[in-house]
Design a protein around this motif. Structure first.
Motif, PDB file in Angstrom:
ATOM      1  N   GLN A 192       0.853  -1.178   0.000  1.00 57.90           N
ATOM      2  CA  GLN A 192       0.000   0.000   0.000  1.00 57.90           C
ATOM      3  C   GLN A 192       0.893   1.233   0.000  1.00 57.90           C
ATOM      4  O   GLN A 192       1.955   1.232   0.627  1.00 57.90           O
ATOM      5  CB  GLN A 192      -0.923   0.000   1.227  1.00 57.90           C
ATOM      6  CG  GLN A 192      -1.867  -1.188   1.273  1.00 57.90           C
ATOM      7  CD  GLN A 192      -2.719  -1.231   2.529  1.00 57.90           C
ATOM      8  OE1 GLN A 192      -2.685  -0.302   3.337  1.00 57.90           O
ATOM      9  NE2 GLN A 192      -3.486  -2.303   2.702  1.00 57.90           N
ATOM     10  N   THR A 193       0.472   2.274  -0.694  1.00 59.95           N
ATOM     11  CA  THR A 193       1.325   3.463  -0.823  1.00 59.95           C
ATOM     12  C   THR A 193       1.574   4.146   0.509  1.00 59.95           C
ATOM     13  O   THR A 193       2.573   4.850   0.671  1.00 59.95           O
ATOM     14  CB  THR A 193       0.705   4.474  -1.809  1.00 59.95           C
ATOM     15  OG1 THR A 193      -0.625   4.784  -1.371  1.00 59.95           O
ATOM     16  CG2 THR A 193       0.666   3.915  -3.215  1.00 59.95           C
ATOM     17  N   ASP A 195       2.062   2.519   3.334  1.00 56.35           N
ATOM     18  CA  ASP A 195       2.723   1.586   4.245  1.00 56.35           C
ATOM     19  C   ASP A 195       3.922   2.239   4.923  1.00 56.35           C
ATOM     20  O   ASP A 195       4.629   3.073   4.319  1.00 56.35           O
ATOM     21  CB  ASP A 195       3.195   0.330   3.487  1.00 56.35           C
ATOM     22  CG  ASP A 195       2.139  -0.760   3.454  1.00 56.35           C
ATOM     23  OD1 ASP A 195       1.254  -0.747   4.325  1.00 56.35           O
ATOM     24  OD2 ASP A 195       2.199  -1.609   2.545  1.00 56.35           O
ATOM     25  N   THR A 243       2.385   0.580   9.738  1.00 58.57           N
ATOM     26  CA  THR A 243       1.460  -0.467   9.295  1.00 58.57           C
ATOM     27  C   THR A 243       2.073  -1.860   9.337  1.00 58.57           C
ATOM     28  O   THR A 243       1.344  -2.850   9.304  1.00 58.57           O
ATOM     29  CB  THR A 243       0.980  -0.192   7.855  1.00 58.57           C
ATOM     30  OG1 THR A 243       2.128  -0.165   6.981  1.00 58.57           O
ATOM     31  CG2 THR A 243       0.247   1.140   7.762  1.00 58.57           C
ATOM     32  N   ARG A 267      -5.465   0.201  10.595  1.00 52.68           N
ATOM     33  CA  ARG A 267      -4.466   0.356   9.532  1.00 52.68           C
ATOM     34  C   ARG A 267      -3.233  -0.529   9.764  1.00 52.68           C
ATOM     35  O   ARG A 267      -2.464  -0.789   8.829  1.00 52.68           O
ATOM     36  CB  ARG A 267      -4.041   1.817   9.405  1.00 52.68           C
ATOM     37  CG  ARG A 267      -3.310   2.356  10.631  1.00 52.68           C
ATOM     38  CD  ARG A 267      -2.780   3.768  10.421  1.00 52.68           C
ATOM     39  NE  ARG A 267      -2.184   4.285  11.644  1.00 52.68           N
ATOM     40  CZ  ARG A 267      -2.839   4.952  12.594  1.00 52.68           C
ATOM     41  NH1 ARG A 267      -4.122   5.208  12.432  1.00 52.68           N
ATOM     42  NH2 ARG A 267      -2.226   5.369  13.689  1.00 52.68           N
TER      43      ARG A 267
END
Length: 501
Positions: A192-193, A195, A243, A267
């Motif tokens: 995920q961008t 992260d 995360t 998250r």
């Protein structure tokens, strides 16, 4: 020159081009973007070139966890030099041996090590430089051409194993090894961008160094903590948008203790747990708490993970380390024979993430790697679905009356008692049975040891031959810098206990 399939653009240069303003690395106080990390790494490369470092040279790094560590790792890669991370917790004579064995041209160390390093007499002509000296030095005048492309077969690092028997061995890891390790992990865990990976394990260990590699390859942020502190790790997750985190079971236990009745935010999506078989009571505790813990299995020789449990299997296969990552393979073997599901044997792995061998140790390389298979020295089995269950180190196995006793299984039984905070089990010589298990335990605050109570607790959960014959209370268990239990030191402590008795 036409590029080949065995090379690619330099990772950090490519990352700085793709996402220059994205957060790269922080320590809770400072933050560098990928562009800033790139500039610092190139500057260090030029300064190291000024001290004579060139392609193929080994450079030893005796550095604590800090952002500059990443800059040195990538700076060396711009020169084609090989980083040799040193464990900051070793004795000076051990540092000297590893630096000498690696034939390091330069030794870079944090200032607090200066007097110790200067007092060490090296057999080689290693140039010893404090980090401050390197950072303050003039560049090589910009005359040194920095590498624009990475050769995947070139050595990137040499990492020394913990040396459970004899001298430690230098594990050669190529850029290809690091690349495929990172790719195999992301194909399993996803990306995920937003992260952010928390690096509170030592950067000189494979678990920490691999985070710095993923950081650049994935383009995600990393927060580096100087040392592991459960409260600070929890704050990073709850308040600073971490995360993902890499831990061993002891770290996870302390984090959950500190977390208390609170829970992690949604998250937070991955607690990657390695460092040996996780006690089942801990996994059940994580499950009840909703902690996204994924067991993993790997070693220095596999550039971190080799097997990891997929997220969708985390509950159905509780206790399993998972299946081999892309493009790795897994086999349970007895010599050259592959065993069937359910049969216990030595874990062997192969794939492009596996080391080509040990530095200056051709015999050790030939013994460990046969027909592409790396024989790990660990014992385990796969179930009918191909999921790996790691039982223990072959060297830690207790053979009692012809039966195998896995210390991790006995430790898990002890840890299921509410009074026990930590447990370590080793074998003690016995005239009749060959060996019998003996346990060391650290109790929780306010608890008192009643040996017979804990032994009875084990009798209710284990076969008779697995039950410890004696339980010794201690204030701490010996662990390495990554918090892995060092059973060999418990064996030495047991010898001392016997002498006192």
């Amino acid at each position: 020159m036409v590029p080949t399939v065995n090379e690619m653009p330099h990772w950090l240069t490519k990352r700085a081009f793709l996402t220059p303003e994205r957060e790269a690395i922080s320590d809770g106080y400072r933050m560098w973007t990928f562009q800033e990390l790139h500039e610092r790494a190139e500057a260090l490369a030029q300064k190291l070139a000024g001290f004579g470092v060139k392609s193929g040279d080994r450079v030893a790094l005796l550095l604590y966890n800090h952002m500059e560590y990443a800059a040195f790792i990538h700076g060396l890669s711009f020169l084609g030099a090989v980083a040799v991370p040193l464990n900051t917790r070793l004795a000076p004579v051990e540092w000297a041996w590893q630096v000498t064995d690696a034939e390091a041209k330069v030794w870079v160390f944090d200032e607090s090590f200066a007097q110790t390093v200067q007092a060490i007499t090296l057999e080689t002509k290693t140039l010893c430089l404090s980090r401050a000296e390197v950072e303050a030095a003039s560049a090589s005048g910009g005359e040194t051409s920095l590498l624009e492309r990475i050769q995947m077969d070139d050595p990137a690092t040499i990492m020394y194993t913990s040396g459970t028997t004899g001298r430690p061995k230098g594990v050669i890891l190529t850029y290809g090894n690091h690349w495929w390790s990172a790719i195999g992990s992301v194909l399993n865990l996803g990306l995920q961008t937003d992260d952010k990976w928390l690096a509170c394990v030592p950067l000189f260990h494979m678990s920490g160094l691999s985070i710095l590699m993923r950081n650049v390859i994935y383009g995600i942020a990393v927060e580096v903590q100087a040392q592991f502190d459960p409260a600070e790790a929890n704050r990073a997750i709850c308040e600073r948008h971490v995360t993902l985190i890499s831990v061993v079971s002891n770290m996870a236990t302390r984090m959950l203790d500190e977390l208390g009745e609170h829970v992690y935010p949604d998250r937070f999506r991955c607690m990657l747990m390695g460092g040996g078989p996780a006690p089942r009571p801990l996994l059940e505790r994580c499950k009840a708490k909703g902690v996204p813990v994924f067991q993993t299995y790997g070693m220095t020789e596999t550039a971190s993970q080799s097997v990891t449990l997929a997220p969708e299997d985390s509950l159905a296969k509780l206790g399993s380390a998972g299946k081999p990552l892309f493009p790795g393979e897994l086999s349970i073997r007895e010599g050259e024979r592959e065993l069937s599901p359910g049969e216990e044997g030595e874990i062997a792995v192969r794939g492009p993430h596996v080391t080509p061998g040990y530095w200056r140790r051709p015999e050790a390389t030939q013994q460990a790697i046969q027909e592409g298979w790396l024989y790990t020295g660990d014992i385990g089995y796969v179930d009918q679905d191909g999921y790996l269950y790691v039982l223990d180190r072959r060297s830690d196995l207790i053979l009692s009356g012809g039966e195998n006793v896995y210390p991790a299984e006995v430790e898990a039984a002890l840890l299921s008692h509410p009074a026990v905070a930590e447990a370590g089990v080793v074998g003690e010589p016995h005239d009749r049975w060959g060996e019998v298990p003996v346990a060391f335990v650290v109790l929780r605050a306010g608890e008192e040891l009643v040996e017979e109570v804990l032994i009875q607790h084990c009798r209710e959960r284990l076969a008779r031959y697995k039950v410890p014959v004696r339980i010794i209370q201690t204030n701490h268990l010996p662990r390495n810098a990554s918090n892995k239990l060092l059973r060999r030191k418990l064996k030495a402590r047991l010898v001392q206990e016997e002498k006192r008795r």
